[in-house]
Structures are given as structure tokens and as C-alpha cells.
Design a protein around this motif. Structure first.
Motif, PDB file in Angstrom:
ATOM      1  N   ALA A 107       2.457   2.612  -4.385  1.00 51.89           N
ATOM      2  CA  ALA A 107       3.790   2.990  -3.397  1.00 51.89           C
ATOM      3  C   ALA A 107       4.816   1.939  -3.674  1.00 51.89           C
ATOM      4  O   ALA A 107       5.819   2.449  -3.589  1.00 51.89           O
ATOM      5  N   GLU A 147       7.279  12.126  -2.983  1.00 51.80           N
ATOM      6  CA  GLU A 147       6.903  11.852  -1.560  1.00 51.80           C
ATOM      7  C   GLU A 147       5.607  12.418  -1.029  1.00 51.80           C
ATOM      8  O   GLU A 147       4.822  11.878  -0.488  1.00 51.80           O
ATOM      9  N   LEU A 150       2.935  10.385  -2.249  1.00 56.44           N
ATOM     10  CA  LEU A 150       2.677   9.127  -1.251  1.00 56.44           C
ATOM     11  C   LEU A 150       2.158   9.429   0.155  1.00 56.44           C
ATOM     12  O   LEU A 150       1.647   8.249   0.680  1.00 56.44           O
ATOM     13  N   ASN A 151       2.217  10.507   0.530  1.00 57.43           N
ATOM     14  CA  ASN A 151       1.792  10.687   1.954  1.00 57.43           C
ATOM     15  C   ASN A 151       0.618  11.437   2.129  1.00 57.43           C
ATOM     16  O   ASN A 151       0.304  11.826   3.217  1.00 57.43           O
ATOM     17  N   TYR A 185      -2.727  11.003  -5.791  1.00 60.39           N
ATOM     18  CA  TYR A 185      -1.644  10.013  -5.768  1.00 60.39           C
ATOM     19  C   TYR A 185      -1.467   9.136  -7.040  1.00 60.39           C
ATOM     20  O   TYR A 185      -0.368   8.881  -7.532  1.00 60.39           O
ATOM     21  N   ALA A 261       7.759   3.314   4.017  1.00 59.18           N
ATOM     22  CA  ALA A 261       6.487   3.172   3.606  1.00 59.18           C
ATOM     23  C   ALA A 261       5.628   2.879   4.867  1.00 59.18           C
ATOM     24  O   ALA A 261       4.363   3.174   4.805  1.00 59.18           O
ATOM     25  N   SER A 265       5.008   9.007   8.161  1.00 66.29           N
ATOM     26  CA  SER A 265       5.568   9.775   6.927  1.00 66.29           C
ATOM     27  C   SER A 265       5.405  11.109   6.969  1.00 66.29           C
ATOM     28  O   SER A 265       6.268  11.804   6.160  1.00 66.29           O
ATOM     29  N   TYR A 274       3.504   5.658   3.572  1.00 61.10           N
ATOM     30  CA  TYR A 274       3.165   5.937   2.030  1.00 61.10           C
ATOM     31  C   TYR A 274       1.981   5.000   1.527  1.00 61.10           C
ATOM     32  O   TYR A 274       2.276   3.803   1.195  1.00 61.10           O
TER      33      TYR A 274
END
Length: 356
Positions: A107, A147, A150-151, A185, A261, A265, A274
Motif C-alpha cells: 500500500a 483503489e 487496496l481496499n 491486492y 490509507a 476507505s 488501504y
């Protein structure tokens, strides 16, 4: 009578003065943040006494850590080492795996690449990896942004095992409509490698690892890219994040990215940023479950805590309000687990007894 009034006045002033001094002594020192040197293993320490912590509670904490299969444990206060202990034949120079706690490294490197305009978190993943990086329809694949990786809201099926080959990335919901803990991810590492025209490992080392003096390396294991390092290297990374992406005067990753982060999120799992877990929210979800649990992630921990959590109780706890970074490496405390476990809450009961 006049002498009596003077005596009581003096006594009152002395009492107030003594009370103020006691209150002053109980305050934690206001120190400038300390950063260990990148080229040596020297690291400043601060004593429990200087912090007015409860020294009698240190040994019970250490005994508990050893009993629960801990290998390395560090508490930093504003960058200085307060507690550092190794157990079960582990040493300060021994590497151990971060497991999913290392997601936060990915991240952070994504944040650096975003800051450098190499990638955009709002951009669809297929911009960087081309179409058919999944096996889902193109119109659905194009909904998945960086994104979403990441979430954890890619919408891809999380029940198919660790492989992130295209054949194993199948549709279950539109992006942004479902939170699920998923190895997809790792495609973020491919995005960074493609955008930077180098390897993820090289970009990571040049833009994060070397800049804060970390040791360690990425090792491929069962379709996963796992980071291994010393406990101190894990603490270095935690210190960087605690200080909003700054290392000894240099902004490694933007404060704005760290804020995003380490905040909620998406609107499905309030306790997830994140790839960071967040305490103090009203509810949370856990890996391999769609159930929403009420309450805070770690009730015994401060509400502003956020953390990197890895399989078998690899932990980085960061508490901005208390200037704390706490690292735990080792085998699982009890049963094997993916991230959160009962150990988190029990450990914080012991930590609170020490620091309060």
C-alpha cells in the motif's frame, strides 16, 4: 492570629506547588521525534521510569509474550526504544515473515507511485495490466480500479484459493459492492512494476526500503510474495507511518496518502483502510466472512490505533495519540489465524497495564 494565617497560607502554597510538581512528573516527556540512523544499528532508548510507566507490569507482559510463542517484540515511544525483547531462540538479527502485515508495504509503495504520478489510484487496473488480467467480462473487469485492490472491493471471488492467475480471478459482484479479503491486492505490485518499467522489488527498495534503513527481502511462497525482515526493520516502517510518511525530515510518502490509507476507505467494512486495519469504528468484517460484527476491532486498544495484521499474529500497532509503535513477530499465539485474533485484545490488556 496573623502568624497562624501566614502558616496556613504557606502550607497551602507548598501543597499546591508539590501537587503541581507531581502532575508535571507524571507527564510523558515532550521530545523531538527520534529516527535511527540508516547506516548503523544504533538506536536510542528511553526508560520506563522516564515515561512514568508502571515498571512492575513489564515482566508479566514479557512472560505472557513468551508463553504465547512470540519471537520478537518492540515498543517505540516517539521513535525511541522502550521495550525490546526476543524469545524462543530468536535474536535481533533473525528474519521472520510479515505475512499479511506486509500488505501495508505494498500500500505504501502504491502511495509513493501515486505521489510520483506513475499511477493513479482512480485508474482502472486494465490500463496498466491490459485487458483479460481476470477471467471476468471486460465491462466488469474495467470497473476494478487500483483503489479497489487496496481496499479489498474488487468484487472478485475470494473463495478460490491463493492463486491470482487470470483463470482464478472470477466474478462475484461489481467492484465497490462487496468487501472481501483477497490476494488480488498483489496485482498492485504488477501495476507498480509495469508503470515504473522495473521490478516491484527494485521500486520498493529504491523508494522505501533503502530510504529508511530497512533490511529484509521478498520471498515467493505458494503464489504469495512474502516479506521477511528483522523485528527492528518492522519497527522502522511503523515509525515512518506513525510520522505520516516522513523520515528524518524527508517526506517518503505523502501525508495525504497516509491519511487516506489509515481512514475508512469504503462504506462496507468501516474498519479497513488501504490494507490497514482501523480500530475505534462501530463495526468490522473479517477475512473469509461476509458477516458484519458490531463494535471496535480491538476494544482494549486506543480508538485511534491502526494496525498491520498478518497470519499467525504478526503485528504492527500504531497509536498516534500516544506516539507509540508496537511490533510483535512470532508463531501464532493460539490457533492459526489470518489477521485479527483474541490475542490482540488480551495483549492490549497487558500493554495498558504497563503504559497506564
Amino acid at each position: 492570629m496573623k502568624h497562624l494565617i501566614c502558616f496556613f497560607t504557606t502550607l497551602l502554597l507548598f501543597s499546591c506547588s508539590t501537587e503541581n510538581k507531581i502532575e508535571e512528573n507524571l507527564e510523558t516527556p515532550n521530545l523531538e521525534t527520534y529516527y535511527p540512523d540508516n547506516n548503523t544499528d544504533n538506536w536510542d532508548a528511553i526508560s520506563l521510569n522516564e515515561l512514568n510507566w508502571n515498571e512492575a507490569e513489564l515482566q508479566p507482559l514479557l512472560d505472557y509474550l513468551e508463553e504465547k510463542n512470540t519471537k520478537g517484540f518492540i515498543i517505540l515511544y516517539d521513535g525511541r526504544i522502550v521495550v525490546e525483547n526476543y524469545f524462543n531462540n530468536h535474536t535481533a538479527s533473525t528474519n521472520w515473515y510479515w505475512a499479511s502485515a506486509g500488505k501495508t508495504l505494498t500500500a505504501t509503495v502504491a502511495g509513493i507511485a501515486n505521489d510520483n504520478n506513475l499511477i493513479s489510484l482512480d485508474e482502472k487496473v486494465s490500463t496498466y495490466l491490459n485487458q483479460n488480467w481476470t477471467s471476468i467480462p471486460i465491462d466488469k473487469e474495467n470497473l476494478i480500479t487500483c483503489e479497489n485492490l487496496l481496499n479489498m472491493t474488487s468484487g472478485l471471488d475470494d473463495s478460490l484459493g491463493d492463486s491470482i492467475s487470470a483463470d482464478n480471478l472470477k466474478y462475484i459482484a461489481d467492484a465497490n459492492n462487496r468487501w472481501a479479503y483477497h490476494n488480488v491486492y498483489l496485482k498492485m505490485q504488477d501495476v507498480i512494476a509495469t508503470a515504473s518499467k522495473t521490478t516491484f522489488k527494485s521500486y520498493f527498495e529504491n523508494n522505501l526500503k533503502n530510504k529508511i534503513g530497512m533490511s529484509g527481502s521478498w520471498i515467493k511462497l505458494n503464489n504469495l510474495n512474502i516479506y521477511w525482515s528483522t523485528t527492528r526493520s518492522m519497527a522502522r516502517f511503523g515509525l515512518l507511518i506513525q510520522n505520516k510518511g516522513k523520515w528524518n525530515g524527508t517526506q517518503i510518502v505523502s501525508e495525504d496518502f497516509i491519511r487516506k490509507a489509515t481512514s475508512t476507505s469504503q462504506n462496507i467494512n468501516k474498519s479497513y483502510g488501504y490494507l490497514w486495519w482501523l480500530n475505534g469504528k462501530t463495526s468490522y468484517q473479517l477475512p473469509q466472512s461476509q458477516f458484519e460484527f458490531s463494535g471496535s476491532l480491538i476494544p482494549n486498544a486506543p480508538n485511534d490505533l491502526f494496525c498491520a495484521l498478518g497470519k499467525n499474529d504478526q503485528k504492527i500497532y500504531i497509536v498516534p495519540s500516544k506516539k507509540l509503535v508496537i511490533v510483535r513477530m512470532g508463531a501464532s499465539a493460539d490457533a492459526s489465524n489470518f489477521a485479527l485474533s483474541n490475542f490482540d485484545n488480551n495483549l492490549w490488556e497487558k500493554i495498558n497495564a504497563l503504559i497506564n
